[in-house]
Design a protein around this motif. Structure first.
Motif, PDB file in Angstrom:
ATOM      1  N   ASP A  17      12.791  -0.785 -10.366  1.00 49.31           N
ATOM      2  CA  ASP A  17      12.803   0.616  -9.935  1.00 49.31           C
ATOM      3  C   ASP A  17      14.159   1.008  -9.364  1.00 49.31           C
ATOM      4  O   ASP A  17      14.628   2.142  -9.561  1.00 49.31           O
ATOM      5  CB  ASP A  17      11.720   0.850  -8.880  1.00 49.31           C
ATOM      6  CG  ASP A  17      10.327   0.752  -9.461  1.00 49.31           C
ATOM      7  OD1 ASP A  17      10.208   0.776 -10.704  1.00 49.31           O
ATOM      8  OD2 ASP A  17       9.361   0.626  -8.685  1.00 49.31           O
ATOM      9  N   SER A  67       0.826  -1.214   0.000  1.00 55.97           N
ATOM     10  CA  SER A  67       0.000   0.000   0.000  1.00 55.97           C
ATOM     11  C   SER A  67       0.851   1.251   0.000  1.00 55.97           C
ATOM     12  O   SER A  67       0.482   2.273  -0.601  1.00 55.97           O
ATOM     13  CB  SER A  67      -0.926  -0.014   1.224  1.00 55.97           C
ATOM     14  OG  SER A  67      -1.781  -1.139   1.201  1.00 55.97           O
ATOM     15  N   LYS A 101      -0.162  -9.280  -6.840  1.00 60.92           N
ATOM     16  CA  LYS A 101       0.714  -8.144  -7.085  1.00 60.92           C
ATOM     17  C   LYS A 101       1.921  -8.165  -6.171  1.00 60.92           C
ATOM     18  O   LYS A 101       3.010  -7.703  -6.544  1.00 60.92           O
ATOM     19  CB  LYS A 101      -0.067  -6.842  -6.917  1.00 60.92           C
ATOM     20  CG  LYS A 101      -1.123  -6.629  -7.989  1.00 60.92           C
ATOM     21  CD  LYS A 101      -1.856  -5.315  -7.808  1.00 60.92           C
ATOM     22  CE  LYS A 101      -2.850  -5.094  -8.947  1.00 60.92           C
ATOM     23  NZ  LYS A 101      -3.590  -3.825  -8.832  1.00 60.92           N
ATOM     24  N   GLN A 152       9.602  -5.763  -9.410  1.00 63.47           N
ATOM     25  CA  GLN A 152       9.326  -4.365  -9.723  1.00 63.47           C
ATOM     26  C   GLN A 152      10.226  -3.426  -8.922  1.00 63.47           C
ATOM     27  O   GLN A 152      10.694  -2.402  -9.433  1.00 63.47           O
ATOM     28  CB  GLN A 152       7.852  -4.052  -9.444  1.00 63.47           C
ATOM     29  CG  GLN A 152       7.387  -2.733 -10.041  1.00 63.47           C
ATOM     30  CD  GLN A 152       5.888  -2.602 -10.025  1.00 63.47           C
ATOM     31  OE1 GLN A 152       5.182  -3.514  -9.610  1.00 63.47           O
ATOM     32  NE2 GLN A 152       5.389  -1.472 -10.494  1.00 63.47           N
ATOM     33  N   GLU A 158      -2.855   3.187  -4.571  1.00 57.64           N
ATOM     34  CA  GLU A 158      -4.121   2.886  -5.242  1.00 57.64           C
ATOM     35  C   GLU A 158      -4.507   1.416  -5.113  1.00 57.64           C
ATOM     36  O   GLU A 158      -5.643   1.031  -5.420  1.00 57.64           O
ATOM     37  CB  GLU A 158      -4.045   3.275  -6.722  1.00 57.64           C
ATOM     38  CG  GLU A 158      -3.008   2.516  -7.536  1.00 57.64           C
ATOM     39  CD  GLU A 158      -1.642   3.192  -7.477  1.00 57.64           C
ATOM     40  OE1 GLU A 158      -0.764   2.799  -8.269  1.00 57.64           O
ATOM     41  OE2 GLU A 158      -1.475   4.109  -6.648  1.00 57.64           O
ATOM     42  N   TRP A 159      -3.582   0.558  -4.662  1.00 54.19           N
ATOM     43  CA  TRP A 159      -3.882  -0.860  -4.481  1.00 54.19           C
ATOM     44  C   TRP A 159      -4.448  -1.176  -3.101  1.00 54.19           C
ATOM     45  O   TRP A 159      -4.711  -2.344  -2.789  1.00 54.19           O
ATOM     46  CB  TRP A 159      -2.627  -1.700  -4.695  1.00 54.19           C
ATOM     47  CG  TRP A 159      -2.099  -1.668  -6.106  1.00 54.19           C
ATOM     48  CD1 TRP A 159      -2.728  -1.148  -7.187  1.00 54.19           C
ATOM     49  CD2 TRP A 159      -0.849  -2.158  -6.563  1.00 54.19           C
ATOM     50  NE1 TRP A 159      -1.946  -1.272  -8.310  1.00 54.19           N
ATOM     51  CE2 TRP A 159      -0.770  -1.895  -7.953  1.00 54.19           C
ATOM     52  CE3 TRP A 159       0.216  -2.799  -5.959  1.00 54.19           C
ATOM     53  CZ2 TRP A 159       0.332  -2.243  -8.721  1.00 54.19           C
ATOM     54  CZ3 TRP A 159       1.314  -3.157  -6.720  1.00 54.19           C
ATOM     55  CH2 TRP A 159       1.367  -2.879  -8.094  1.00 54.19           C
ATOM     56  N   TYR A 170       3.853   1.438  -1.372  1.00 60.06           N
ATOM     57  CA  TYR A 170       4.481   1.542  -2.682  1.00 60.06           C
ATOM     58  C   TYR A 170       3.476   1.976  -3.742  1.00 60.06           C
ATOM     59  O   TYR A 170       3.782   2.806  -4.599  1.00 60.06           O
ATOM     60  CB  TYR A 170       5.113   0.199  -3.046  1.00 60.06           C
ATOM     61  CG  TYR A 170       5.810   0.191  -4.383  1.00 60.06           C
ATOM     62  CD1 TYR A 170       7.002   0.875  -4.569  1.00 60.06           C
ATOM     63  CD2 TYR A 170       5.261  -0.491  -5.462  1.00 60.06           C
ATOM     64  CE1 TYR A 170       7.636   0.883  -5.797  1.00 60.06           C
ATOM     65  CE2 TYR A 170       5.897  -0.500  -6.685  1.00 60.06           C
ATOM     66  CZ  TYR A 170       7.081   0.188  -6.854  1.00 60.06           C
ATOM     67  OH  TYR A 170       7.706   0.196  -8.067  1.00 60.06           O
ATOM     68  N   GLN A 171       2.272   1.423  -3.657  1.00 60.39           N
ATOM     69  CA  GLN A 171       1.213   1.777  -4.600  1.00 60.39           C
ATOM     70  C   GLN A 171      -0.066   2.047  -3.802  1.00 60.39           C
ATOM     71  O   GLN A 171      -0.827   1.123  -3.506  1.00 60.39           O
ATOM     72  CB  GLN A 171       0.980   0.647  -5.617  1.00 60.39           C
ATOM     73  CG  GLN A 171       2.111   0.414  -6.591  1.00 60.39           C
ATOM     74  CD  GLN A 171       2.245   1.551  -7.588  1.00 60.39           C
ATOM     75  OE1 GLN A 171       1.345   2.379  -7.707  1.00 60.39           O
ATOM     76  NE2 GLN A 171       3.351   1.598  -8.298  1.00 60.39           N
TER      77      GLN A 171
END
Length: 376
Positions: free
Chosen positions: A222, A194, A211, A218, A199-200, A196-197
């Motif tokens: 990065d 959450s 994911k 990923q 929107e997930w 890191y992203q």
């Protein structure tokens, strides 16, 4: 075997200096000079031939290749062993930190709300086991500690191990630990996902697991992008520094050129400029003098009015009459003094005595006056 005249070991004399330098460069570890090579031409020829088969350290090409292969193999094995040991240490360290985090979170929950007895017993048993194991490891005289190091308070690992919880509590803790640890790690992984992203965060658990399985790759991608950006930033920084230095150097040249231009033009127009400045200051000075004179006249007009002038004239007339009277008195006194000087020293003695008598009379008059005031 002797060398032919005009050659050294088959080498032309015209190139001997260059050959000597090449031989000395090929064998830097040998304590030789060009003079040694000149005195031993056959030895120089031997070294020239050896230079094609050995390197600067004296190793042959085949031995150097084998040595490099061995070093690479040994380095690869050492690196693999180091990575294995590092992986094992990271696993144990991550597990230990996760357990410490679980204990800390339990303390926070217990402080804010009531905790079930089974959960409280689980965390207390786990915390006590970790603490006892840590103390026992500190007291263990293994290879990682000094053999002659004195024990702390005379304790041994066996003494500390006696403080372990009961076997029943330990077994219960071990049965519950995998599930609780998995739950904690899952929560931590989802929190990382959450973060890191963001929107997930509202996605389903199955999608998050999917994911999460690709998160490591990923992150590596990065990380590579970040490293590439850092490298690009460093290159741009170096380029910027170079451009800045170039810009400063060009600016310095421009400033120097401008200074020389200003100096040349100043020398040509300095005389005319100085003359104009002189004329300006002369006019300004004249103007200031005229203003001072005007102010002085204004002050005189304000000070000396018609009435004050007539008064000053009257005062001047009185002063002049008093001056004439004083001058006449001065002349009469001077004539008397001249007549007294004619009488000589006897008259001078009488004058002094007369002066003393006058002083005594004045003193007695003053005393009589004071005495009369006192009696009254």
């Amino acid at each position: 075997m002797t060398a032919e005249p005009g050659s050294i070991g088959g080498l032309v004399l015209g190139n001997e200096d260059r050959v000597y330098q090449q031989v000395l460069a090929s064998f830097p570890l040998c304590d030789m000079t060009e003079e040694d090579l000149r005195q031993n031409p056959q030895f120089c020829k031997l070294l020239t031939c050896l230079a094609h088969h050995v390197d600067k350290t004296g190793l042959t090409t085949s031995l150097k290749t084998e040595l490099e292969t061995f070093v690479l193999f040994f380095f690869h094995q050492s690196e693999q062993k180091l990575l294995s040991q590092r992986r094992i240490w990271l696993q144990s360290e991550s597990l230990h930190r996760a357990l410490q985090e679980m204990i800390q979170e339990h303390r926070v929950r217990k402080h804010h709300a009531a905790v079930p007895p089974d959960e409280n017993m689980f965390y207390e048993t786990m915390e006590k086991c970790l603490l006892v194991a840590k103390c026992a490891r500190k007291l263990d005289p293994s290879n990682t500690t000094k053999k002659d190091q004195p024990s702390i308070l005379g304790l041994t690992p066996q003494d500390v191990m006696e403080l372990m919880p009961s076997e029943n509590n330990i077994q219960k803790m071990k049965q519950m630990l995998p599930g609780v640890l998995e739950k904690h790690l899952k929560k931590k992984c989802f929190s990382l996902l959450s973060y890191y992203q963001p929107e997930w965060e509202n996605e389903s658990e199955s999608l998050k697991r999917c994911k999460l399985s690709h998160l490591s790759a990923q992150l590596d991608e990065d990380k590579k992008k970040v490293e590439a950006l850092k490298e690009s930033s460093r290159e741009k920084k170096v380029l910027l520094q170079r451009q800045t230095q170039l810009y400063l150097s060009e600016m310095t040249k421009c400033v120097q050129l401008l200074q020389s231009f200003i100096l040349d033009n100043r020398l040509t127009i300095q005389a005319d400029l100085d003359k104009k400045k002189l004329d300006y200051f002369e006019g300004k000075c004249e103007l200031v003098m005229q203003k001072i004179k005007a102010e002085m006249v204004a002050i005189k007009l304000e000070t000396y009015t018609t009435d004050s002038i007539s008064t000053h004239k009257e005062i001047r007339k009185n002063l002049e009459s008093e001056l004439r009277a004083c001058q006449a008195e001065k002349q009469s006194v001077e004539s008397k003094l001249s007549s007294f000087e004619i009488l000589g020293k006897e008259f001078e003695a009488l004058a002094e005595e007369y002066g003393k008598l006058r002083e005594e009379i004045e003193v007695k008059k003053w005393a009589l006056k004071e005495f009369t005031n006192y009696n009254s």
